[in-house]
Design a protein around this motif. Structure first.
Motif, PDB file in Angstrom:
ATOM      1  N   GLY A   1      -0.983   5.256  -8.663  1.00 15.52           N
ATOM      2  CA  GLY A   1      -0.690   5.964  -7.273  1.00 15.52           C
ATOM      3  C   GLY A   1      -1.134   7.746  -8.114  1.00 15.52           C
ATOM      4  N   VAL A   2       0.127   7.345  -8.653  1.00 13.05           N
ATOM      5  CA  VAL A   2       0.100   8.900 -10.277  1.00 13.05           C
ATOM      6  C   VAL A   2      -0.712   8.981 -11.021  1.00 13.05           C
ATOM      7  N   ALA A   3      -1.571   7.843 -12.200  1.00 12.48           N
ATOM      8  CA  ALA A   3      -2.268   8.566 -12.659  1.00 12.48           C
ATOM      9  C   ALA A   3      -3.521   8.910 -12.419  1.00 12.48           C
ATOM     10  N   ASN A   4      -4.137   7.370 -11.386  1.00 12.95           N
ATOM     11  CA  ASN A   4      -5.353   7.633 -10.835  1.00 12.95           C
ATOM     12  C   ASN A   4      -6.157   8.960 -10.818  1.00 12.95           C
ATOM     13  N   PRO A   5      -5.650   9.947  -9.726  1.00 14.52           N
ATOM     14  CA  PRO A   5      -5.845  11.191  -9.248  1.00 14.52           C
ATOM     15  C   PRO A   5      -5.838  12.122 -10.707  1.00 14.52           C
TER      16      PRO A   5
ATOM     17  N   LEU B   1      -3.688  -0.966 -23.139  1.00 13.55           N
ATOM     18  CA  LEU B   1      -4.727  -0.614 -23.293  1.00 13.55           C
ATOM     19  C   LEU B   1      -4.994   0.610 -23.145  1.00 13.55           C
ATOM     20  N   ALA B   2      -4.826   0.549 -21.576  1.00 15.47           N
ATOM     21  CA  ALA B   2      -5.258   2.029 -21.199  1.00 15.47           C
ATOM     22  C   ALA B   2      -4.171   4.116 -21.408  1.00 15.47           C
ATOM     23  N   PHE B   3      -2.564   3.193 -22.743  1.00 16.48           N
ATOM     24  CA  PHE B   3      -2.139   3.741 -23.032  1.00 16.48           C
ATOM     25  C   PHE B   3      -2.632   4.391 -24.638  1.00 16.48           C
ATOM     26  N   ILE B   4      -3.067   3.023 -25.291  1.00 19.96           N
ATOM     27  CA  ILE B   4      -4.429   3.293 -26.613  1.00 19.96           C
ATOM     28  C   ILE B   4      -5.067   4.024 -26.481  1.00 19.96           C
TER      29      ILE B   4
ATOM     30  N   MET C   1       1.737  14.026 -16.531  1.00 23.63           N
ATOM     31  CA  MET C   1       1.140  13.404 -15.574  1.00 23.63           C
ATOM     32  C   MET C   1       0.644  11.838 -16.094  1.00 23.63           C
ATOM     33  N   ILE C   2      -0.727  11.976 -16.339  1.00 23.47           N
ATOM     34  CA  ILE C   2      -1.330  10.396 -16.892  1.00 23.47           C
ATOM     35  C   ILE C   2      -0.585  10.026 -18.427  1.00 23.47           C
ATOM     36  N   PHE C   3      -0.076  10.666 -19.017  1.00 26.98           N
ATOM     37  CA  PHE C   3       0.953   9.692 -20.081  1.00 26.98           C
ATOM     38  C   PHE C   3       2.271   9.889 -19.538  1.00 26.98           C
ATOM     39  N   GLY C   4       2.969  10.444 -18.852  1.00 25.94           N
ATOM     40  CA  GLY C   4       4.078   9.916 -18.459  1.00 25.94           C
ATOM     41  C   GLY C   4       3.916   8.507 -17.434  1.00 25.94           C
ATOM     42  N   ALA C   5       3.160   8.424 -16.794  1.00 26.47           N
ATOM     43  CA  ALA C   5       2.252   6.946 -15.866  1.00 26.47           C
ATOM     44  C   ALA C   5       2.022   6.220 -16.439  1.00 26.47           C
ATOM     45  N   LEU C   6       1.632   6.703 -17.508  1.00 24.32           N
ATOM     46  CA  LEU C   6       1.282   5.294 -18.446  1.00 24.32           C
ATOM     47  C   LEU C   6       2.407   4.779 -19.471  1.00 24.32           C
ATOM     48  N   ILE C   7       3.223   5.306 -19.669  1.00 25.68           N
ATOM     49  CA  ILE C   7       4.578   5.653 -20.743  1.00 25.68           C
ATOM     50  C   ILE C   7       5.627   4.240 -19.807  1.00 25.68           C
ATOM     51  N   THR C   8       5.663   5.207 -18.149  1.00 28.31           N
ATOM     52  CA  THR C   8       6.351   3.919 -17.057  1.00 28.31           C
ATOM     53  C   THR C   8       5.617   2.977 -16.775  1.00 28.31           C
ATOM     54  N   GLN C   9       4.144   2.717 -16.896  1.00 24.81           N
ATOM     55  CA  GLN C   9       3.835   0.951 -16.017  1.00 24.81           C
ATOM     56  C   GLN C   9       3.554   0.382 -17.088  1.00 24.81           C
TER      57      GLN C   9
ATOM     58  N   SER D   1       0.434  -1.575   0.195  1.00 29.62           N
ATOM     59  CA  SER D   1      -0.237  -0.121   0.509  1.00 29.62           C
ATOM     60  C   SER D   1       0.973   1.355   0.082  1.00 29.62           C
ATOM     61  N   LEU D   2       1.988   1.120   0.502  1.00 27.49           N
ATOM     62  CA  LEU D   2       2.825   2.373   0.348  1.00 27.49           C
ATOM     63  C   LEU D   2       3.680   2.790  -1.079  1.00 27.49           C
ATOM     64  N   SER D   3       3.397   1.846  -1.660  1.00 22.15           N
ATOM     65  CA  SER D   3       3.442   2.225  -3.379  1.00 22.15           C
ATOM     66  C   SER D   3       2.240   3.484  -3.878  1.00 22.15           C
ATOM     67  N   LEU D   4       1.149   2.862  -2.966  1.00 19.61           N
ATOM     68  CA  LEU D   4      -0.025   4.084  -4.443  1.00 19.61           C
ATOM     69  C   LEU D   4       0.277   5.256  -2.792  1.00 19.61           C
ATOM     70  N   ILE D   5       0.104   4.515  -2.223  1.00 24.22           N
ATOM     71  CA  ILE D   5       0.497   5.962  -1.330  1.00 24.22           C
ATOM     72  C   ILE D   5       1.485   7.247  -1.757  1.00 24.22           C
ATOM     73  N   SER D   6       3.756   6.533  -1.984  1.00 21.73           N
ATOM     74  CA  SER D   6       3.866   7.182  -2.698  1.00 21.73           C
ATOM     75  C   SER D   6       4.155   7.575  -3.767  1.00 21.73           C
ATOM     76  N   GLY D   7       3.285   6.815  -4.738  1.00 21.68           N
ATOM     77  CA  GLY D   7       3.153   7.424  -5.871  1.00 21.68           C
ATOM     78  C   GLY D   7       1.613   8.878  -6.293  1.00 21.68           C
ATOM     79  N   SER D   8       0.755   8.787  -5.031  1.00 17.03           N
ATOM     80  CA  SER D   8       0.375   9.496  -4.364  1.00 17.03           C
ATOM     81  C   SER D   8       0.587  10.806  -4.782  1.00 17.03           C
TER      82      SER D   8
END
Length: 403
Positions: free
Chosen positions: A326-330, A387-390, A285-293, A263-270
């Motif tokens: 944690g980065v993309a969702n908000p 698929l989300a990135f597309i 932020m969304i674009f960068g997070a999805l490329i990385t993911q 859960s620290l992953s979501l906290i640190s990402g957010s």
């Protein structure tokens, strides 16, 4: 009612804490009983795979309930439907304490979910009511911090409670949490939205209202992008009891601590997202997070196919994957809701229904395919991320961002 820049820090903190608690009720209800899967299967004379269906029924209940509460929150104001939903949740939790067969348990988890999602939809709608549109991604990051604490605490606490008192006690605790949240919402939250009698609760106007939300290009682009990528979290949650307790053979307490660490992953990402929003836009932020993911998920799949991942390596890959969520969702949530003010409840509920519907599908697929290998989990994670990135790149060409 919109807050302004003069809102006191103590007031701001209290609102975030209560809204975060409302949002966290669902995740807490999902995570807290996970360490008890083996005990539940034994007591109800069934299999762990059947018990996992109570998780899928919960996701389906939340998804269906989202569509129920959206129009109600816009028609009757935020508080009345919220309180009714919380009462349903409390009563269903009470029923789970005394359940003695798997079918009844699956049904009660569905009802519990329908009740709990009133809290989720109401909290996100109130964020849209209370805060300026440009502040929504930042507020959502704070909410994710509170939500992130639930998977940190819930399985760990659930593991100790299950070991000491049995899994039934977990649902007694959940019932008490529901009562406390109801009281906090009643005394601590303002009436943020006046009842709108112009909103009909007949099927045709409700469908037309939802359609008016769906046909907004910004809504469906970012709602779908966020929902598809976030299904990776549901994949992980559904797979984790089998992955860690069956494949890697850790005990319930250790599993709880692993889940807490994750859960620290979501906290640190957010929280990283909150810092980066000072320099970058939500779209960036969304674009960068999805490329990385996407890169992480492909590497994760390749490593799992070659069977080179032990327990610690698997934890590390999952941590990196979930941090990106944690980065993309908000940001996807903020941009999804930004075009709406009059029918924010319907927009919020529709966004949640899409997200949780895809999450339920992913968790159901995990329950079917995941037995003795992590490969099905990593395949689902990789496919959902790419698929989300597309979807993001196709959809954003057609929209001009509204704040």
């Amino acid at each position: 009612m919109n807050t302004n820049n003069n809102i006191s820090k103590s007031r701001y903190f209290k609102l975030i804490l209560i809204l975060g608690s409302l949002t966290a009720l669902g995740p807490f209800s999902i995570d807290m009983y996970l360490p008890g899967f083996s005990g539940i299967a034994t007591d109800l004379n069934t299999t762990v795979a059947e018990v996992a269906m109570t998780l899928s029924s919960y996701f389906i209940g939340i998804s269906a309930g989202q569509l129920l509460y959206g129009p109600l929150l816009d028609r009757f104001g935020r508080k009345k439907p919220l309180f009714i939903g919380l009462l349903v949740y409390i009563l269903a939790s009470l029923g789970c304490i005394f359940v003695n067969d798997i079918d009844t348990f699956i049904g009660l988890r569905f009802i519990q979910a329908v009740g709990s999602c009133a809290a989720t939809v109401a909290s996100i709608s109130m964020v849209r009511d209370l805060f300026p549109v440009r502040d929504i991604p930042k507020v959502m990051s704070y909410l994710m911090l509170v939500v992130g604490l639930s998977p940190m605490l819930a399985p760990t606490v659930g593991g100790y409670i299950t070991e000491a008192f049995g899994w039934h006690a977990v649902f007694f605790i959940l019932m008490c949490i529901g009562i406390l949240i109801l009281l906090a919402a009643h005394f601590g939250l303002p009436h943020t939205h006046k009842p709108d009698t112009s909103i009909s609760l007949k099927p045709k106007p409700i469908i037309l209202n939802f359609w008016s939300v769906i046909k907004e290009p910004q809504f469906f682009t970012y709602a779908l992008t966020g929902a598809i990528s976030f299904s990776g979290l549901f994949t992980y949650v559904a797979a984790s009891p089998i992955l860690f307790m069956h494949i890697f053979e850790v005990d319930a307490k250790t599993y709880g601590w692993i889940f807490a660490f994750m859960s620290l992953s979501l906290i640190s990402g957010s929280q990283l997202n909150s810092l980066l929003l000072r320099k970058f836009s939500s779209e960036q932020m969304i674009f960068g997070a999805l490329i990385t993911q996407s890169v992480i998920s492909v590497i994760f799949l390749i490593l799992s196919l070659n069977d080179v991942l032990g327990l610690y390596e698997t934890i590390g890959m999952l941590f990196l994957f979930l941090s990106c969520l944690g980065v993309a969702n908000p940001n996807t949530a903020g941009l999804t809701l930004a075009p709406f003010s009059k029918n924010a409840g319907s927009a919020s509920s529709l966004m949640g229904a899409i997200q949780l519907g895809l999450g339920a599908t992913a968790s159901f697929a995990v329950g079917i395919f995941l037995e003795d290998s992590m490969i099905p989990m990593t395949v689902i994670m990789m496919v959902s991320t790419v698929l989300a990135f597309i979807v993001l790149n196709i959809g954003r060409r057609r929209i001009k961002i509204k704040y």
